[in-house]
Enzyme design. Sequence first.
Site, PDB file in Angstrom:
ATOM      1  N   GLN A  78       0.784  -1.263   0.079  1.00 39.16           N
ATOM      2  CA  GLN A  78       0.150   0.058   0.010  1.00 39.16           C
ATOM      3  C   GLN A  78       0.865   1.288  -0.176  1.00 39.16           C
ATOM      4  O   GLN A  78       1.138   1.893   1.069  1.00 39.16           O
ATOM      5  CB  GLN A  78      -0.768   0.017   1.110  1.00 39.16           C
ATOM      6  CG  GLN A  78      -2.088   1.024   1.093  1.00 39.16           C
ATOM      7  CD  GLN A  78      -3.039   1.021   2.052  1.00 39.16           C
ATOM      8  OE1 GLN A  78      -3.262  -0.135   2.978  1.00 39.16           O
ATOM      9  NE2 GLN A  78      -3.880   2.018   2.100  1.00 39.16           N
ATOM     10  N   PHE A  79       1.223   1.838  -1.189  1.00 29.98           N
ATOM     11  CA  PHE A  79       2.228   3.071  -1.303  1.00 29.98           C
ATOM     12  C   PHE A  79       1.420   4.104  -0.518  1.00 29.98           C
ATOM     13  O   PHE A  79       2.298   5.156  -0.112  1.00 29.98           O
ATOM     14  CB  PHE A  79       2.463   3.251  -2.715  1.00 29.98           C
ATOM     15  CG  PHE A  79       1.420   3.484  -3.547  1.00 29.98           C
ATOM     16  CD1 PHE A  79       1.200   5.254  -3.712  1.00 29.98           C
ATOM     17  CD2 PHE A  79       0.370   2.955  -4.186  1.00 29.98           C
ATOM     18  CE1 PHE A  79       0.034   5.734  -4.548  1.00 29.98           C
ATOM     19  CE2 PHE A  79      -0.729   3.369  -5.006  1.00 29.98           C
ATOM     20  CZ  PHE A  79      -0.763   4.906  -5.037  1.00 29.98           C
ATOM     21  N   THR A  80       0.232   4.361  -0.552  1.00 33.44           N
ATOM     22  CA  THR A  80      -0.633   5.341   0.115  1.00 33.44           C
ATOM     23  C   THR A  80      -0.257   5.627   1.507  1.00 33.44           C
ATOM     24  O   THR A  80      -0.332   6.701   2.140  1.00 33.44           O
ATOM     25  CB  THR A  80      -1.918   5.544  -0.119  1.00 33.44           C
ATOM     26  OG1 THR A  80      -2.613   4.106   0.821  1.00 33.44           O
ATOM     27  CG2 THR A  80      -2.414   5.212  -1.641  1.00 33.44           C
TER      28      THR A  80
END
Length: 150
Positions: A78-80
Amino acid sequence: MKVVIQRVTKASVTIEGEKVASIENGLLILLGIVNEDTLEDITWLSNKIVNLRIFGDENEVMNRSLKDTNGDVIVVSQFTLQASTKKGNRPSYIKAAKPDVAIPLYEDFVNQIEKDLGKKVQTGQFGADMKVELLNDGPVTIIIDSKNKE
């Protein structure tokens, strides 16, 4: 490397209508990676996660670890998690590692959790549009950043 750990009684990941991962009791781990992350971050974080005492004992006191309970794990990239919201209203993801850096670290993280836990770990698919479903137990949700280990 930043993780959001959620203690769950069940969790699953679905991609394009197909369920690709599903667990009962254990942890759903959301993983965000930056360019500066290393194998040292992975080793430290994995050890911390599998030994974190966040599961109830016979007195319902959070005294048992994932290892103690033989719990299951799903890891979802989850890059966010690496979003910067300092300026304006649109998050910036400039700190998030690009796939050429992030994918090998993501795979190394999954392998390290498997090694430390002694069992197979389920995953989502890096970069895919995933639908994550979970039943948070407690609720227990913990955020750990390997850059804040000191």
